[in-house]
Design a protein around this motif. Structure first.
Motif, mmCIF file in Angstrom:
data_model
loop_
_atom_site.group_PDB
_atom_site.id
_atom_site.type_symbol
_atom_site.label_atom_id
_atom_site.label_comp_id
_atom_site.label_asym_id
_atom_site.label_seq_id
_atom_site.Cartn_x
_atom_site.Cartn_y
_atom_site.Cartn_z
ATOM 1 N N VAL A 231 0.810 -1.222 0.000
ATOM 2 C CA VAL A 231 0.000 0.000 0.000
ATOM 3 C C VAL A 231 0.842 1.271 0.000
ATOM 4 C CG1 VAL A 231 -1.758 1.297 1.285
ATOM 5 C CG2 VAL A 231 -1.930 -1.192 1.101
ATOM 6 N N TYR A 232 2.027 1.215 0.611
ATOM 7 C CA TYR A 232 2.782 2.450 0.787
ATOM 8 C C TYR A 232 4.154 2.493 0.103
ATOM 9 C CZ TYR A 232 -0.704 3.447 4.355
ATOM 10 O OH TYR A 232 -1.881 3.677 5.011
ATOM 11 N N VAL A 233 4.689 1.349 -0.333
ATOM 12 C CA VAL A 233 6.065 1.358 -0.812
ATOM 13 C C VAL A 233 6.180 0.846 -2.240
ATOM 14 C CG1 VAL A 233 8.445 0.654 -0.332
ATOM 15 C CG2 VAL A 233 6.867 1.043 1.564
ATOM 16 N N SER A 234 6.234 -0.460 -2.418
ATOM 17 C CA SER A 234 6.594 -1.031 -3.725
ATOM 18 C C SER A 234 5.421 -1.506 -4.561
ATOM 19 C CB SER A 234 7.560 -2.212 -3.513
ATOM 20 O OG SER A 234 6.931 -3.225 -2.731
ATOM 21 N N GLY A 235 4.207 -1.422 -4.018
ATOM 22 C CA GLY A 235 3.053 -1.899 -4.755
ATOM 23 C C GLY A 235 2.258 -0.788 -5.408
ATOM 24 N N ILE A 236 1.289 -0.259 -4.684
ATOM 25 C CA ILE A 236 0.365 0.722 -5.242
ATOM 26 C C ILE A 236 1.032 2.034 -5.660
ATOM 27 C CG2 ILE A 236 -1.634 2.175 -4.692
ATOM 28 C CD1 ILE A 236 -2.787 -0.171 -3.134
ATOM 29 N N PRO A 237 1.873 2.672 -4.821
ATOM 30 C CA PRO A 237 2.405 3.992 -5.212
ATOM 31 C C PRO A 237 3.139 4.020 -6.552
ATOM 32 C CG PRO A 237 2.729 3.631 -2.882
ATOM 33 C CD PRO A 237 2.257 2.324 -3.440
ATOM 34 N N PRO A 238 4.150 3.168 -6.789
ATOM 35 C CA PRO A 238 4.837 3.263 -8.088
ATOM 36 C C PRO A 238 3.964 2.843 -9.261
ATOM 37 C CG PRO A 238 5.674 1.396 -6.830
ATOM 38 C CD PRO A 238 4.813 2.188 -5.903
ATOM 39 N N LEU A 239 3.089 1.862 -9.039
ATOM 40 C CA LEU A 239 2.221 1.423 -10.137
ATOM 41 C C LEU A 239 1.226 2.517 -10.505
ATOM 42 C CD1 LEU A 239 1.366 -0.715 -12.109
ATOM 43 C CD2 LEU A 239 -0.040 -1.774 -10.311
ATOM 44 N N GLU A 240 0.671 3.200 -9.517
ATOM 45 C CA GLU A 240 -0.297 4.247 -9.822
ATOM 46 C C GLU A 240 0.386 5.486 -10.406
ATOM 47 O OE1 GLU A 240 -3.406 4.966 -7.030
ATOM 48 O OE2 GLU A 240 -4.205 2.970 -7.504
ATOM 49 N N GLN A 241 1.613 5.744 -10.008
ATOM 50 C CA GLN A 241 2.351 6.834 -10.649
ATOM 51 C C GLN A 241 2.562 6.537 -12.131
ATOM 52 O OE1 GLN A 241 5.964 7.353 -8.382
ATOM 53 N NE2 GLN A 241 4.847 7.836 -6.511
#
Length: 271
Positions: A231-241
């Protein structure tokens, strides 16, 4: 198990996972395909956690029914997810999250990617230790909590596999080219596969936690660590960016109407 034996087993697991991720770094560096990083990570956890689960405890005894069950569960998880990632890497090669990082890092990409995969080895160690601790719960017989834990993990695997299948089906239709998947579970969550992956790791605290087994509480680190990473590191943030850069307003509209993680209908402005 003595403290010395516990520390030595932990050191062996840490070394093995670091070696796996160093190999992943070398493979992606040589091939140029960053998808191999997660493939190695998944199979590495499965192998190390499976072996650690079967180590005799207490010394001198053979594997218990719980040890064999937990080793089987982590093996099924590893083969299912690892097989999916292997197939995707074989077809596509790159993972956009890692590729974006490499592009951002520029000349320092090799060293920073090496540090990145070693950080992933540390996360893998937390997960593998949690699996091993669940396997070594000293309760003499399998019970209700073991069945509930196994059911929870299998439910997570089914949900994750269904999410992956729905996404593949959506993308295979030429009419959906350039569109964002919003069918099935993807109607309720932007990342249902991540949610069900996290759900799998709740199984081990259910199996491990017992009033007579203080070490079992350590297994809560597995779902906590996985939630933090996704949720905060390697999953959602970079993918949504990446999605915002590639899909722009279309993805902003999806963000406005769909929850990021938990697959429940979004009511009002809640996230």
């Amino acid at each position: 198990m003595s403290l010395l034996h516990a520390v030595s087993h932990l050191a062996i697991m840490a070394f093995a996972l670091s070696a796996v991720m160093t190999t992943a770094w070398l493979i992606q560096r040589r091939s140029g395909h960053t998808g191999w990083i997660d493939v190695c990570w998944t199979f590495g956890i499965g192998a190390v956690a499976g072996v650690a689960s079967l180590v005799p405890f207490p010394e001198g005894g053979g594997p218990t029914a719980r040890q064999m069950m937990v080793a089987l569960l982590v093996a099924i998880w590893s083969l299912r997810l690892g097989g999916h990632l292997l197939s995707r890497t074989w077809r596509v090669g790159d993972d956009p999250r890692y590729r974006d990082l490499i592009d951002q890092w520029g000349a320092t990409a090799d060293m920073r990617m090496f540090l990145q995969v070693q950080a992933q080895a540390a996360v893998a160690l937390i997960l593998a230790v949690s699996v091993a601790l669940a396997a070594h719960n000293p309760r003499p017989q399998l019970g209700l909590s073991d069945g509930l834990g196994a059911a929870l993990l299998l439910a997570g695997l089914v949900g994750e596999a269904l999410s992956d299948w729905q996404l593949r089906k959506f993308r295979s239709d030429p009419a959906n080219h350039g569109r964002i998947c919003e069918i099935g579970l993807w109607t309720w969550s932007r990342h249902p596969n991540y949610f069900f992956e996290w759900l799998c790791w709740l199984a081990y605290p259910v199996i491990a936690i017992d009033v007579a087994y203080a070490a079992g509480w350590i297994t809560l680190l597995a779902p906590a660590c996985m939630y933090w990473a996704l949720v905060y590191v390697s999953g959602i943030p970079p993918l949504e960016q990446h999605m915002l850069r590639s899909r722009g307003q279309q993805f902003r509209d999806v963000q406005a109407r769909t929850r990021p993680f938990f697959p429940f209908p979004k009511l009002g402005s809640g996230g």
